[in-house]
Design a protein around this motif. Structure first.
Motif, PDB file in Angstrom:
ATOM      1  N   ALA A 149      -9.117 -10.121   4.359  1.00  0.00           N
ATOM      2  CA  ALA A 149     -10.006 -10.668   3.314  1.00  0.00           C
ATOM      3  C   ALA A 149      -9.699 -12.130   3.031  1.00  0.00           C
ATOM      4  CB  ALA A 149      -9.850  -9.849   2.039  1.00  0.00           C
ATOM      5  N   TRP A 161      -1.369  -0.637  -4.070  1.00  0.00           N
ATOM      6  CA  TRP A 161      -2.739  -0.169  -3.869  1.00  0.00           C
ATOM      7  C   TRP A 161      -2.648   1.167  -3.155  1.00  0.00           C
ATOM      8  CZ3 TRP A 161      -6.444  -4.758  -2.223  1.00  0.00           C
ATOM      9  CH2 TRP A 161      -6.639  -5.579  -3.345  1.00  0.00           C
ATOM     10  N   THR A 183     -15.648  -3.816  -4.329  1.00  0.00           N
ATOM     11  CA  THR A 183     -14.723  -2.887  -4.956  1.00  0.00           C
ATOM     12  C   THR A 183     -15.270  -1.485  -4.730  1.00  0.00           C
ATOM     13  OG1 THR A 183     -13.390  -2.492  -6.954  1.00  0.00           O
ATOM     14  CG2 THR A 183     -15.738  -2.837  -7.306  1.00  0.00           C
ATOM     15  N   THR A 195       0.836  -1.199   0.000  1.00  0.00           N
ATOM     16  CA  THR A 195       0.000   0.000   0.000  1.00  0.00           C
ATOM     17  C   THR A 195       0.874   1.254   0.000  1.00  0.00           C
ATOM     18  OG1 THR A 195      -0.200  -0.089   2.400  1.00  0.00           O
ATOM     19  CG2 THR A 195      -1.937  -1.156   1.139  1.00  0.00           C
ATOM     20  N   ASP A 220     -14.427 -10.111   0.970  1.00  0.00           N
ATOM     21  CA  ASP A 220     -14.180  -9.744   2.371  1.00  0.00           C
ATOM     22  C   ASP A 220     -14.362 -10.935   3.317  1.00  0.00           C
ATOM     23  OD1 ASP A 220     -16.907  -9.958   2.948  1.00  0.00           O
ATOM     24  OD2 ASP A 220     -17.269  -7.797   2.979  1.00  0.00           O
ATOM     25  N   ALA A 251      -8.820  -5.381   3.894  1.00  0.00           N
ATOM     26  CA  ALA A 251      -8.157  -6.097   2.790  1.00  0.00           C
ATOM     27  C   ALA A 251      -7.220  -7.172   3.349  1.00  0.00           C
ATOM     28  CB  ALA A 251      -7.394  -5.117   1.906  1.00  0.00           C
ATOM     29  N   ILE A 283     -11.694  -7.081  -3.245  1.00  0.00           N
ATOM     30  CA  ILE A 283     -11.488  -8.155  -2.255  1.00  0.00           C
ATOM     31  C   ILE A 283     -12.746  -9.020  -2.191  1.00  0.00           C
ATOM     32  CG2 ILE A 283      -9.855  -6.919  -0.766  1.00  0.00           C
ATOM     33  CD1 ILE A 283     -12.245  -6.401   1.188  1.00  0.00           C
ATOM     34  N   ALA A 331      -8.130 -11.470  -2.601  1.00  0.00           N
ATOM     35  CA  ALA A 331      -7.913 -10.115  -3.122  1.00  0.00           C
ATOM     36  C   ALA A 331      -7.427 -10.247  -4.561  1.00  0.00           C
ATOM     37  CB  ALA A 331      -6.887  -9.377  -2.274  1.00  0.00           C
TER      38      ALA A 331
END
Ligand code: PLP
Length: 287
Positions: free
Chosen positions: A239, A172, A199, A137, A192, A236, A190, A242
């Protein structure tokens, strides 16, 4: 095999294919682009990308450079001349060449048009997808009109480079609320922890991905439980699955986020199914 590029009306050897130093794409990132996947020499999701191109041009008041028919012909001819069976075709349209000055150039300045195509070996893409890839990320530091597909991609470039330097495939991007916006060149998804496919909605500042839109149509037929709602980095990481979507990447499983394993660390069943469904449809409907 020598590559060929289309530049403002002519097909040139790739090595000699240049635009002017005062092209506004080069000077100001004053231009837009599109990318189509190519399957067996044909362009996938053709209409969706063409429609988005026209929208991007309209939003920026860049004149439409040529008729849709003529542009289609140029795209196909570039694919043909490069002998691309599987890969991508790239189109860039800028506000043209003019003496450097911030305001728009004089009316009648012709937009610049560049088209290139390249092969992407499908076997390699399949091998990558079979294992899945790492995502990291990054803060989203982009402007407020990411719905327009402009060539102003510096924040995306920096995010992708940061990912590569951390051994990951994609970055991301994350807003100030800690919610994932999208990938540096992809849309983020994802499944979840409750099993719901999610999304981010497109009211937010993200690109309305054509692959994303195609998947949304496909899941209607599949009856997958879905919600168009942003998710946080923490969600995420918790999840079950992904993945991310884009022309060229199609549906790519993400098996770790910032080093945290997603699910069992392997591509999940919904991701694999969506990849298969998307590729079947894209191959079938390509023109
Ligand atoms: N988001 C960003 C920032 C992108 O650059 C891209 C593709 O280039 C996408 C999403 C995916 O869009 P598409 O599915 O139309 O290729």
């Amino acid at each position: 095999m020598s590559r060929v590029a289309y530049v403002n009306g002519t097909y040139r050897p790739h090595g000699d294919a240049t635009v002017h130093v005062e092209d506004r794409g080069f000077q100001f990132a004053d231009g837009v682009y599109e990318v189509w996947s190519i399957f067996d020499g044909r362009l996938a999701d053709f209409d969706a990308h063409m429609t988005r191109l026209h929208r991007s041009l309209n939003e920026l008041r860049i004149p439409i450079p040529m008729t849709r028919e003529a542009l289609t012909q140029v795209l196909k001819e570039t694919v043909r001349r490069n002998r691309v069976r599987d890969g991508i075709v790239y189109l860039q349209v800028t506000r043209g060449t003019a003496r450097r000055d911030h305001p728009f150039p004089a009316e009648g300045t012709p937009p610049s048009v560049v088209v290139t195509a390249k092969s992407i070996p499908q076997a390699k893409a399949e091998a990558t997808a079979a294992k899945g890839v790492a995502v990291v990320t990054q803060p989203d530091i982009r402007w407020g009109r990411c719905d327009i597909k402009t060539v102003g991609l510096l924040p995306n470039v920096l995010a992708k480079q940061a990912a590569r330097e951390r051994g990951a495939y994609e970055a991301w991007m994350v807003d100030e609320m800690g919610l994932v916006t999208e990938g540096s060149s992809t849309n983020a998804w994802i499944v979840d922890e409750n099993g719901k496919l999610r999304t981010r909605d497109t009211q937010a500042n993200i690109l309305r991905g054509c692959t994303r839109a195609a998947i949304l149509e496909l899941i209607k037929e599949e009856g997958v439980e879905f919600e168009e709602r942003a998710f946080s980095v923490d969600e995420a990481k918790r999840a079950k699955e992904a993945f991310f979507t884009a022309a060229g990447a199609w549906v790519m499983p993400a098996v770790s986020i910032d080093g945290v394993k997603i699910g069992n660390g392997k591509p999940g069943p919904i991701t694999k199914k969506l990849r298969e469904l998307y590729l079947d449809q894209a191959r079938r409907d390509a023109i």
